[in-house]
Design a protein around this motif. Sequence first.
Motif, PDB file in Angstrom:
ATOM      1  N   LYS A 174      21.770  60.501  41.421  1.00 33.01           N
ATOM      2  CA  LYS A 174      22.192  59.124  41.166  1.00 33.01           C
ATOM      3  C   LYS A 174      23.587  58.918  41.737  1.00 33.01           C
ATOM      4  CE  LYS A 174      21.908  58.282  36.774  1.00 33.01           C
ATOM      5  NZ  LYS A 174      21.669  57.725  35.442  1.00 33.01           N
ATOM      6  N   ILE A 175      23.826  57.695  42.248  1.00 26.68           N
ATOM      7  CA  ILE A 175      25.142  57.362  42.808  1.00 26.68           C
ATOM      8  C   ILE A 175      25.625  56.056  42.184  1.00 26.68           C
ATOM      9  CG2 ILE A 175      24.212  56.122  44.813  1.00 26.68           C
ATOM     10  CD1 ILE A 175      27.140  58.484  45.115  1.00 26.68           C
ATOM     11  N   SER A 176      26.911  55.978  41.927  1.00 29.82           N
ATOM     12  CA  SER A 176      27.538  54.770  41.374  1.00 29.82           C
ATOM     13  C   SER A 176      29.014  54.784  41.760  1.00 29.82           C
ATOM     14  CB  SER A 176      27.398  54.757  39.846  1.00 29.82           C
ATOM     15  OG  SER A 176      28.205  55.772  39.278  1.00 29.82           O
ATOM     16  N   LYS A 177      29.704  53.739  41.393  1.00 30.80           N
ATOM     17  CA  LYS A 177      31.155  53.697  41.641  1.00 30.80           C
ATOM     18  C   LYS A 177      31.860  54.871  40.963  1.00 30.80           C
ATOM     19  CE  LYS A 177      32.830  49.772  40.304  1.00 30.80           C
ATOM     20  NZ  LYS A 177      33.367  48.437  40.042  1.00 30.80           N
ATOM     21  N   GLN A 178      31.328  55.332  39.854  1.00 28.44           N
ATOM     22  CA  GLN A 178      31.981  56.389  39.090  1.00 28.44           C
ATOM     23  C   GLN A 178      31.963  57.739  39.808  1.00 28.44           C
ATOM     24  OE1 GLN A 178      29.977  53.967  37.559  1.00 28.44           O
ATOM     25  NE2 GLN A 178      31.885  53.009  36.946  1.00 28.44           N
ATOM     26  N   ASN A 179      30.941  57.999  40.646  1.00 32.30           N
ATOM     27  CA  ASN A 179      30.884  59.304  41.298  1.00 32.30           C
ATOM     28  C   ASN A 179      30.855  59.236  42.833  1.00 32.30           C
ATOM     29  OD1 ASN A 179      28.248  58.428  41.674  1.00 32.30           O
ATOM     30  ND2 ASN A 179      27.282  60.218  40.783  1.00 32.30           N
ATOM     31  N   ALA A 180      30.954  58.042  43.398  1.00 32.43           N
ATOM     32  CA  ALA A 180      30.944  57.883  44.853  1.00 32.43           C
ATOM     33  C   ALA A 180      32.324  58.159  45.456  1.00 32.43           C
ATOM     34  CB  ALA A 180      30.512  56.461  45.220  1.00 32.43           C
ATOM     35  N   GLU A 181      32.334  58.528  46.735  1.00 29.73           N
ATOM     36  CA  GLU A 181      33.594  58.696  47.470  1.00 29.73           C
ATOM     37  C   GLU A 181      34.316  57.344  47.517  1.00 29.73           C
ATOM     38  OE1 GLU A 181      34.982  59.373  52.091  1.00 29.73           O
ATOM     39  OE2 GLU A 181      33.025  60.153  51.470  1.00 29.73           O
ATOM     40  N   HIS A 182      35.565  57.322  47.082  1.00 34.02           N
ATOM     41  CA  HIS A 182      36.354  56.094  46.982  1.00 34.02           C
ATOM     42  C   HIS A 182      37.432  56.060  48.052  1.00 34.02           C
ATOM     43  CE1 HIS A 182      39.848  53.780  45.338  1.00 34.02           C
ATOM     44  NE2 HIS A 182      38.896  52.886  45.174  1.00 34.02           N
ATOM     45  N   TYR A 183      37.761  54.860  48.525  1.00 34.53           N
ATOM     46  CA  TYR A 183      38.890  54.681  49.432  1.00 34.53           C
ATOM     47  C   TYR A 183      39.511  53.306  49.200  1.00 34.53           C
ATOM     48  CZ  TYR A 183      35.700  51.885  52.300  1.00 34.53           C
ATOM     49  OH  TYR A 183      34.810  50.934  52.736  1.00 34.53           O
ATOM     50  N   ILE A 184      40.747  53.166  49.633  1.00 38.91           N
ATOM     51  CA  ILE A 184      41.487  51.894  49.551  1.00 38.91           C
ATOM     52  C   ILE A 184      41.597  51.335  50.964  1.00 38.91           C
ATOM     53  CG2 ILE A 184      43.683  50.802  48.927  1.00 38.91           C
ATOM     54  CD1 ILE A 184      42.565  51.930  46.462  1.00 38.91           C
ATOM     55  N   TRP A 185      41.402  50.033  51.103  1.00 38.90           N
ATOM     56  CA  TRP A 185      41.553  49.404  52.413  1.00 38.90           C
ATOM     57  C   TRP A 185      42.270  48.060  52.256  1.00 38.90           C
ATOM     58  CZ3 TRP A 185      39.224  44.667  53.289  1.00 38.90           C
ATOM     59  CH2 TRP A 185      38.206  44.293  52.409  1.00 38.90           C
ATOM     60  N   GLY A 186      42.800  47.557  53.364  1.00 32.78           N
ATOM     61  CA  GLY A 186      43.436  46.234  53.376  1.00 32.78           C
ATOM     62  C   GLY A 186      44.506  46.073  52.321  1.00 32.78           C
ATOM     63  N   GLU A 187      44.487  44.911  51.686  1.00 38.83           N
ATOM     64  CA  GLU A 187      45.491  44.536  50.697  1.00 38.83           C
ATOM     65  C   GLU A 187      45.057  44.974  49.296  1.00 38.83           C
ATOM     66  OE1 GLU A 187      46.166  40.278  51.160  1.00 38.83           O
ATOM     67  OE2 GLU A 187      45.587  40.484  53.260  1.00 38.83           O
ATOM     68  N   ASN A 188      45.013  46.289  49.064  1.00 37.38           N
ATOM     69  CA  ASN A 188      44.651  46.845  47.760  1.00 37.38           C
ATOM     70  C   ASN A 188      43.190  46.590  47.391  1.00 37.38           C
ATOM     71  OD1 ASN A 188      45.341  48.437  45.559  1.00 37.38           O
ATOM     72  ND2 ASN A 188      45.828  46.665  44.288  1.00 37.38           N
ATOM     73  N   CYS A 189      42.323  46.643  48.399  1.00 38.91           N
ATOM     74  CA  CYS A 189      40.887  46.506  48.170  1.00 38.91           C
ATOM     75  C   CYS A 189      40.279  47.892  48.007  1.00 38.91           C
ATOM     76  CB  CYS A 189      40.230  45.781  49.345  1.00 38.91           C
ATOM     77  SG  CYS A 189      40.860  44.105  49.610  1.00 38.91           S
ATOM     78  N   ASP A 190      39.148  47.964  47.296  1.00 37.98           N
ATOM     79  CA  ASP A 190      38.476  49.231  47.040  1.00 37.98           C
ATOM     80  C   ASP A 190      37.138  49.293  47.754  1.00 37.98           C
ATOM     81  OD1 ASP A 190      40.048  50.636  44.838  1.00 37.98           O
ATOM     82  OD2 ASP A 190      39.776  48.640  43.967  1.00 37.98           O
TER      83      ASP A 190
END
Length: 112
Positions: free
Chosen positions: A2-18
């Motif tokens: 299972k994949i979700s925001k809680q366990n997915a690879e995260h990154y920051i882009w632009g003006e503090n976007c996720d």
Amino acid sequence: MKISKQNAEHYIWGENCDGWHLVKNKELSIIHERMPANTTEVMHYHQQARQFFFVLSGVATIEINGEVITLNSQEGVEVPPLIEHQMRNDSNEDVEFLVISQPNSRGDRVNK
């Protein structure tokens, strides 16, 4: 798995976007993104990737080849390769959406 925001690879882009990579391979990319109020992506296009933007919550504005489109929750739009586009959040609340790219758009982007 299972994949979700809680366990997915995260990154920051632009003006503090996720962004959270839900699927990330050569053939397909599915990213869950969050844009805070009054943030803007850079106008750009992709040489090969076809993209589909689908709003999960909030209201997004996307400009595609000069046409401004408002996307409400549970609405989406397709952007073919070589077409200029820019996602914006003109509202006072966060907007969350999916960006589905086929093939993966990594290294395929040309900023305007």
